[in-house]
Design a protein around this motif. Sequence first.
Motif, PDB file in Angstrom:
ATOM      1  N   GLN A 227       0.785  -1.335  -0.025  1.00  0.00           N
ATOM      2  CA  GLN A 227       0.002   0.005  -0.002  1.00  0.00           C
ATOM      3  C   GLN A 227       0.916   1.252   0.026  1.00  0.00           C
ATOM      4  O   GLN A 227       2.014   1.097   0.540  1.00  0.00           O
ATOM      5  CB  GLN A 227      -0.925  -0.105   1.355  1.00  0.00           C
ATOM      6  CG  GLN A 227      -1.989  -0.918   1.368  1.00  0.00           C
ATOM      7  CD  GLN A 227      -2.605  -1.268   2.565  1.00  0.00           C
ATOM      8  OE1 GLN A 227      -2.342  -1.968   3.528  1.00  0.00           O
ATOM      9  NE2 GLN A 227      -3.365   0.097   2.937  1.00  0.00           N
ATOM     10  N   LEU A 228       0.423   2.380  -0.584  1.00  0.00           N
ATOM     11  CA  LEU A 228       0.977   3.623  -0.611  1.00  0.00           C
ATOM     12  C   LEU A 228       0.164   4.705  -0.315  1.00  0.00           C
ATOM     13  O   LEU A 228      -0.921   4.810  -1.025  1.00  0.00           O
ATOM     14  CB  LEU A 228       1.718   3.868  -2.051  1.00  0.00           C
ATOM     15  CG  LEU A 228       2.749   5.060  -2.295  1.00  0.00           C
ATOM     16  CD1 LEU A 228       3.556   5.096  -1.101  1.00  0.00           C
ATOM     17  CD2 LEU A 228       3.206   5.376  -3.358  1.00  0.00           C
ATOM     18  N   VAL A 235      -0.176  17.047  -3.856  1.00  0.00           N
ATOM     19  CA  VAL A 235      -1.121  16.084  -4.238  1.00  0.00           C
ATOM     20  C   VAL A 235      -2.308  16.281  -5.143  1.00  0.00           C
ATOM     21  O   VAL A 235      -3.097  17.510  -4.694  1.00  0.00           O
ATOM     22  CB  VAL A 235      -1.434  15.205  -3.324  1.00  0.00           C
ATOM     23  CG1 VAL A 235      -2.445  14.003  -3.883  1.00  0.00           C
ATOM     24  CG2 VAL A 235      -0.406  14.656  -2.457  1.00  0.00           C
ATOM     25  N   ALA A 236      -2.510  16.034  -6.643  1.00  0.00           N
ATOM     26  CA  ALA A 236      -3.361  16.640  -7.256  1.00  0.00           C
ATOM     27  C   ALA A 236      -4.743  16.674  -6.969  1.00  0.00           C
ATOM     28  O   ALA A 236      -5.617  17.728  -6.962  1.00  0.00           O
ATOM     29  CB  ALA A 236      -3.267  16.266  -8.763  1.00  0.00           C
ATOM     30  N   ARG A 237      -5.142  15.430  -6.305  1.00  0.00           N
ATOM     31  CA  ARG A 237      -6.591  15.539  -5.967  1.00  0.00           C
ATOM     32  C   ARG A 237      -6.596  14.208  -4.867  1.00  0.00           C
ATOM     33  O   ARG A 237      -5.919  13.184  -5.133  1.00  0.00           O
ATOM     34  CB  ARG A 237      -7.545  15.169  -6.982  1.00  0.00           C
ATOM     35  CG  ARG A 237      -7.319  13.851  -7.888  1.00  0.00           C
ATOM     36  CD  ARG A 237      -8.366  13.946  -8.957  1.00  0.00           C
ATOM     37  NE  ARG A 237      -7.933  12.658  -9.870  1.00  0.00           N
ATOM     38  CZ  ARG A 237      -8.394  11.399  -9.594  1.00  0.00           C
ATOM     39  NH1 ARG A 237      -9.045  11.251  -8.652  1.00  0.00           N
ATOM     40  NH2 ARG A 237      -8.283  10.382 -10.343  1.00  0.00           N
ATOM     41  N   SER A 238      -7.591  14.113  -4.042  1.00  0.00           N
ATOM     42  CA  SER A 238      -7.568  13.024  -3.410  1.00  0.00           C
ATOM     43  C   SER A 238      -8.227  11.971  -3.809  1.00  0.00           C
ATOM     44  O   SER A 238      -9.054  11.971  -4.786  1.00  0.00           O
ATOM     45  CB  SER A 238      -8.455  13.354  -2.129  1.00  0.00           C
ATOM     46  OG  SER A 238      -8.007  14.268  -1.314  1.00  0.00           O
ATOM     47  N   SER A 239      -7.606  10.637  -3.707  1.00  0.00           N
ATOM     48  CA  SER A 239      -8.282   9.482  -4.448  1.00  0.00           C
ATOM     49  C   SER A 239      -7.978   8.192  -3.619  1.00  0.00           C
ATOM     50  O   SER A 239      -7.189   8.068  -2.606  1.00  0.00           O
ATOM     51  CB  SER A 239      -7.472   8.937  -5.657  1.00  0.00           C
ATOM     52  OG  SER A 239      -6.040   9.158  -5.490  1.00  0.00           O
ATOM     53  N   GLN A 255      -4.374  17.228   0.201  1.00  0.00           N
ATOM     54  CA  GLN A 255      -5.082  16.149  -0.413  1.00  0.00           C
ATOM     55  C   GLN A 255      -4.320  14.847  -0.115  1.00  0.00           C
ATOM     56  O   GLN A 255      -3.155  14.858   0.296  1.00  0.00           O
ATOM     57  CB  GLN A 255      -4.977  16.249  -2.019  1.00  0.00           C
ATOM     58  CG  GLN A 255      -5.663  17.428  -2.524  1.00  0.00           C
ATOM     59  CD  GLN A 255      -7.166  17.668  -2.313  1.00  0.00           C
ATOM     60  OE1 GLN A 255      -7.662  16.634  -2.547  1.00  0.00           O
ATOM     61  NE2 GLN A 255      -7.582  18.807  -2.280  1.00  0.00           N
ATOM     62  N   VAL A 256      -5.096  13.552  -0.075  1.00  0.00           N
ATOM     63  CA  VAL A 256      -4.413  12.538   0.205  1.00  0.00           C
ATOM     64  C   VAL A 256      -4.837  11.369  -0.966  1.00  0.00           C
ATOM     65  O   VAL A 256      -5.879  11.171  -1.501  1.00  0.00           O
ATOM     66  CB  VAL A 256      -4.909  11.860   1.562  1.00  0.00           C
ATOM     67  CG1 VAL A 256      -6.341  11.630   1.524  1.00  0.00           C
ATOM     68  CG2 VAL A 256      -4.005  10.699   1.835  1.00  0.00           C
ATOM     69  N   ALA A 257      -3.525  10.823  -1.534  1.00  0.00           N
ATOM     70  CA  ALA A 257      -3.873   9.487  -2.500  1.00  0.00           C
ATOM     71  C   ALA A 257      -3.358   8.342  -1.822  1.00  0.00           C
ATOM     72  O   ALA A 257      -2.583   8.295  -1.259  1.00  0.00           O
ATOM     73  CB  ALA A 257      -3.027  10.104  -3.857  1.00  0.00           C
ATOM     74  N   ARG A 258      -4.496   7.451  -1.942  1.00  0.00           N
ATOM     75  CA  ARG A 258      -3.988   6.126  -1.523  1.00  0.00           C
ATOM     76  C   ARG A 258      -4.170   4.884  -2.337  1.00  0.00           C
ATOM     77  O   ARG A 258      -5.326   5.020  -3.172  1.00  0.00           O
ATOM     78  CB  ARG A 258      -5.106   5.841  -0.227  1.00  0.00           C
ATOM     79  CG  ARG A 258      -4.759   6.814   0.965  1.00  0.00           C
ATOM     80  CD  ARG A 258      -5.426   6.573   2.295  1.00  0.00           C
ATOM     81  NE  ARG A 258      -6.787   6.742   2.312  1.00  0.00           N
ATOM     82  CZ  ARG A 258      -7.727   6.207   3.299  1.00  0.00           C
ATOM     83  NH1 ARG A 258      -7.351   5.515   4.191  1.00  0.00           N
ATOM     84  NH2 ARG A 258      -8.942   6.651   3.168  1.00  0.00           N
ATOM     85  N   GLU A 259      -3.597   4.036  -2.551  1.00  0.00           N
ATOM     86  CA  GLU A 259      -3.462   2.939  -3.422  1.00  0.00           C
ATOM     87  C   GLU A 259      -3.032   1.539  -2.904  1.00  0.00           C
ATOM     88  O   GLU A 259      -2.168   1.438  -1.778  1.00  0.00           O
ATOM     89  CB  GLU A 259      -2.809   3.162  -4.662  1.00  0.00           C
ATOM     90  CG  GLU A 259      -1.157   3.506  -4.593  1.00  0.00           C
ATOM     91  CD  GLU A 259      -0.582   3.883  -6.057  1.00  0.00           C
ATOM     92  OE1 GLU A 259      -0.200   2.845  -6.415  1.00  0.00           O
ATOM     93  OE2 GLU A 259      -0.266   4.829  -6.222  1.00  0.00           O
TER      94      GLU A 259
END
Length: 288
Positions: A227-228, A235-239, A255-259
């Motif tokens: 996970q990252l 960060v461009a947009r939250s995802s 913003q926070v991006a999670r993948e």
Amino acid sequence: MNLWRTQLLSLLEVARLGSQFPDATKWRQLLELLGREGPKGQPYEMELSLFSGLPTPKALIKLHKLQLVARDFFKTHRTQPVKDARAFSMALAALELPPASHTQVRLVTKSKVNRFVIIHERLELNAVRFSITVDQHRGGHLVLGKDQHARVSEEFGRLLDRACEDSALAAHRVLEEADGLELVEVLRGQLGPFVSGLLAAPEVMPVDVRELRAVVRGPASAVLSVQLERLGTDVARSSLNDPWLGDEPPVKGKQVARERRLFCTPDLEADLEALVMKTGKPVLVRSS
């Protein structure tokens, strides 16, 4: 143990983890060490967590203690240990193990406001690495020595330990308590869980382990999850591209991006792709 080790080594090679994640080189060195004859001519056995599929923190700490003893021995006898040595103790003394818990600080910019990057890596349920960029306006949380090497203060070290127990968002909320410290970016990379058909299923499982175990059947099948999370102003947009994480309250101005990414043995690729397709999340699936 040997097949577990081979499976995890193979999937680490496929994953090619970058510097945002726990140090993959150290994990490979640990796995290669476990393939050698142990101190009594038998393979060294490490206790594994049924939840994460990785060594338990207790087992890793025990190996670190053995390493200290081995290093003291070779230092006393003025012998330089080598990684490729046949003797387990010499190989152990020479390599770098994954940390049970370790923090290092690097000064990025020295000015009226000093910018630091804090790297905090630990093994709890899974292995995680936090990379936290901060601007210190005041407070002395991060101390710069005469040699220009930076370290955390004792009080801030305790706060950091508490901050890094959960997600990047949780870390941000806790570290905001430090007066005079401005958080610029929080990166969190996680190694695990590693789900293998070789390991027995625990009675109670985290949701991601339960979903992956439904796909993993025979002992030759395995999947490594990573996970990252990235939280910051740039960060461009939250995802949320992780099917097994819930939403968290946002941070104002960031913003926070999670993948999540999944690396598996070839027999599981189609089933994993079908599993994540049902969730509607664009999860990378790649096989060895």
